[in-house]
Every structure is written in C-alpha cells, then in structure tokens.
Design a protein around this motif. Sequence first.
Motif, PDB file in Angstrom:
ATOM      1  N   GLY A 262      -2.925  24.887 -72.406  1.00 25.13           N
ATOM      2  CA  GLY A 262      -3.597  25.849 -71.547  1.00 25.13           C
ATOM      3  C   GLY A 262      -2.623  26.455 -70.553  1.00 25.13           C
ATOM      4  N   VAL A 263      -2.776  27.723 -70.279  1.00 28.39           N
ATOM      5  CA  VAL A 263      -1.934  28.411 -69.304  1.00 28.39           C
ATOM      6  C   VAL A 263      -2.800  28.813 -68.132  1.00 28.39           C
ATOM      7  CG1 VAL A 263      -0.497  30.427 -68.877  1.00 28.39           C
ATOM      8  CG2 VAL A 263      -0.361  29.249 -71.073  1.00 28.39           C
ATOM      9  N   ASP A 264      -2.362  28.465 -66.950  1.00 24.54           N
ATOM     10  CA  ASP A 264      -3.071  28.835 -65.733  1.00 24.54           C
ATOM     11  C   ASP A 264      -2.915  30.332 -65.510  1.00 24.54           C
ATOM     12  OD1 ASP A 264      -4.254  29.029 -63.278  1.00 24.54           O
ATOM     13  OD2 ASP A 264      -2.749  27.863 -62.218  1.00 24.54           O
ATOM     14  N   ARG A 265      -3.997  31.074 -65.598  1.00 28.06           N
ATOM     15  CA  ARG A 265      -3.929  32.529 -65.477  1.00 28.06           C
ATOM     16  C   ARG A 265      -3.936  33.010 -64.034  1.00 28.06           C
ATOM     17  NH1 ARG A 265      -4.373  36.237 -68.857  1.00 28.06           N
ATOM     18  NH2 ARG A 265      -5.670  37.444 -67.456  1.00 28.06           N
TER      19      ARG A 265
ATOM     20  N   ALA B 282       3.416  32.511 -67.378  1.00 24.46           N
ATOM     21  CA  ALA B 282       2.800  33.463 -66.447  1.00 24.46           C
ATOM     22  C   ALA B 282       3.774  34.571 -66.090  1.00 24.46           C
ATOM     23  CB  ALA B 282       2.331  32.734 -65.185  1.00 24.46           C
ATOM     24  N   LYS B 283       5.028  34.232 -65.841  1.00 19.94           N
ATOM     25  CA  LYS B 283       6.029  35.243 -65.486  1.00 19.94           C
ATOM     26  C   LYS B 283       6.350  36.147 -66.671  1.00 19.94           C
ATOM     27  CE  LYS B 283       6.668  34.457 -61.159  1.00 19.94           C
ATOM     28  NZ  LYS B 283       6.376  35.465 -60.140  1.00 19.94           N
ATOM     29  N   LEU B 284       6.363  35.590 -67.879  1.00 17.53           N
ATOM     30  CA  LEU B 284       6.609  36.405 -69.063  1.00 17.53           C
ATOM     31  C   LEU B 284       5.445  37.361 -69.317  1.00 17.53           C
ATOM     32  CD1 LEU B 284       8.543  37.035 -71.340  1.00 17.53           C
ATOM     33  CD2 LEU B 284       7.452  35.238 -72.686  1.00 17.53           C
TER      34      LEU B 284
ATOM     35  N   GLY C  62       9.281  38.938 -60.321  1.00 18.70           N
ATOM     36  CA  GLY C  62       9.583  38.221 -61.546  1.00 18.70           C
ATOM     37  C   GLY C  62      10.413  36.982 -61.290  1.00 18.70           C
ATOM     38  N   SER C  63      10.803  36.354 -62.368  1.00 12.05           N
ATOM     39  CA  SER C  63      11.632  35.160 -62.290  1.00 12.05           C
ATOM     40  C   SER C  63      12.458  35.059 -63.561  1.00 12.05           C
ATOM     41  CB  SER C  63      10.762  33.911 -62.156  1.00 12.05           C
ATOM     42  OG  SER C  63      11.554  32.748 -62.286  1.00 12.05           O
ATOM     43  N   TYR C  64      13.646  34.538 -63.434  1.00 12.73           N
ATOM     44  CA  TYR C  64      14.497  34.321 -64.599  1.00 12.73           C
ATOM     45  C   TYR C  64      13.839  33.347 -65.570  1.00 12.73           C
ATOM     46  CZ  TYR C  64      18.842  33.985 -67.200  1.00 12.73           C
ATOM     47  OH  TYR C  64      19.792  34.049 -68.184  1.00 12.73           O
ATOM     48  N   SER C  65      12.918  32.537 -65.082  1.00 12.86           N
ATOM     49  CA  SER C  65      12.213  31.574 -65.935  1.00 12.86           C
ATOM     50  C   SER C  65      11.430  32.251 -67.052  1.00 12.86           C
ATOM     51  CB  SER C  65      11.255  30.719 -65.103  1.00 12.86           C
ATOM     52  OG  SER C  65      11.970  29.889 -64.245  1.00 12.86           O
ATOM     53  N   ALA C  66      11.113  33.526 -66.892  1.00 11.87           N
ATOM     54  CA  ALA C  66      10.403  34.238 -67.948  1.00 11.87           C
ATOM     55  C   ALA C  66      11.265  34.338 -69.206  1.00 11.87           C
ATOM     56  CB  ALA C  66      10.012  35.637 -67.482  1.00 11.87           C
TER      57      ALA C  66
ATOM     58  N   GLU D 182      12.881  26.396 -67.810  1.00  9.60           N
ATOM     59  CA  GLU D 182      13.443  25.059 -67.688  1.00  9.60           C
ATOM     60  C   GLU D 182      12.387  24.032 -68.100  1.00  9.60           C
ATOM     61  OE1 GLU D 182      15.079  24.435 -63.828  1.00  9.60           O
ATOM     62  OE2 GLU D 182      16.247  26.271 -63.890  1.00  9.60           O
ATOM     63  N   ILE D 183      12.826  22.816 -68.320  1.00 13.56           N
ATOM     64  CA  ILE D 183      11.913  21.738 -68.699  1.00 13.56           C
ATOM     65  C   ILE D 183      10.868  21.552 -67.599  1.00 13.56           C
ATOM     66  CG2 ILE D 183      11.737  19.245 -69.117  1.00 13.56           C
ATOM     67  CD1 ILE D 183      14.558  19.420 -70.334  1.00 13.56           C
ATOM     68  N   GLY D 184       9.610  21.469 -67.999  1.00 20.09           N
ATOM     69  CA  GLY D 184       8.524  21.224 -67.061  1.00 20.09           C
ATOM     70  C   GLY D 184       7.956  22.467 -66.402  1.00 20.09           C
ATOM     71  N   THR D 185       8.388  23.650 -66.840  1.00 22.52           N
ATOM     72  CA  THR D 185       7.905  24.887 -66.200  1.00 22.52           C
ATOM     73  C   THR D 185       7.196  25.804 -67.195  1.00 22.52           C
ATOM     74  OG1 THR D 185       9.996  26.064 -66.584  1.00 22.52           O
ATOM     75  CG2 THR D 185       9.793  24.835 -64.528  1.00 22.52           C
ATOM     76  N   MET D 186       6.579  25.224 -68.217  1.00 23.17           N
ATOM     77  CA  MET D 186       5.982  26.031 -69.281  1.00 23.17           C
ATOM     78  C   MET D 186       4.920  27.000 -68.768  1.00 23.17           C
ATOM     79  SD  MET D 186       4.058  25.069 -72.895  1.00 23.17           S
ATOM     80  CE  MET D 186       4.388  23.390 -72.653  1.00 23.17           C
TER      81      MET D 186
END
Length: 83
Positions: free
Chosen positions: A3-6, A50-52, A33-37, A41-45
């Motif tokens: 599940g993704v928190d919207r 959400a950022k993507l 935005g964030s580079y995480s998109a 990193e591990i644990g930030t799915m």
Amino acid sequence: MVGVDRDPVDAGLGARGAAVPAMFGGGGLVHVGSYSARLPEIGTMAYAAAKLSLLAASASLATNFSPQGIRSNVPTTTPSRWT
C-alpha cells in the motif's frame, strides 16, 4: 501488494484544483521533489513512490495546461550521501 500512502500526493496536488483556473493566461505551479523519486533508498518505498507520482502528475499538468500559459515544475534535491 504494497500500500502507498496517498496523503503526500494528495497534499501536493489538492490545492491545484482551485489555483489552476485563476492562473489561466499565465502562471506556474512548483511542487517540492526529492532525489528519492529517481533513486530510492532502503526503507523509503512509500516516500519514493509518492515523490515519483508527484513528478508524473506535474508533467501531466504541464502538458495539459501549457496552452493556457501554465507551467508546472518539480525541483529536486541532489543525493544527501556521498558514495
């Protein structure tokens, strides 16, 4: 299925419904935005997803509303860790 928190996505795009009509003729939307998109990193799915989705939604907004002179951008950060 994961599940993704919207909430982060809805918060980022919720205000645009009222803002876009007021911008006809010219204006800009800026989403954080964030580079995480692009490189999560591990644990930030959920955060990365959400950022993507915010990146994709902003591109869609820019495509749909560019004829009315409205821009949509997502400035992103660089990686915070040195490799």
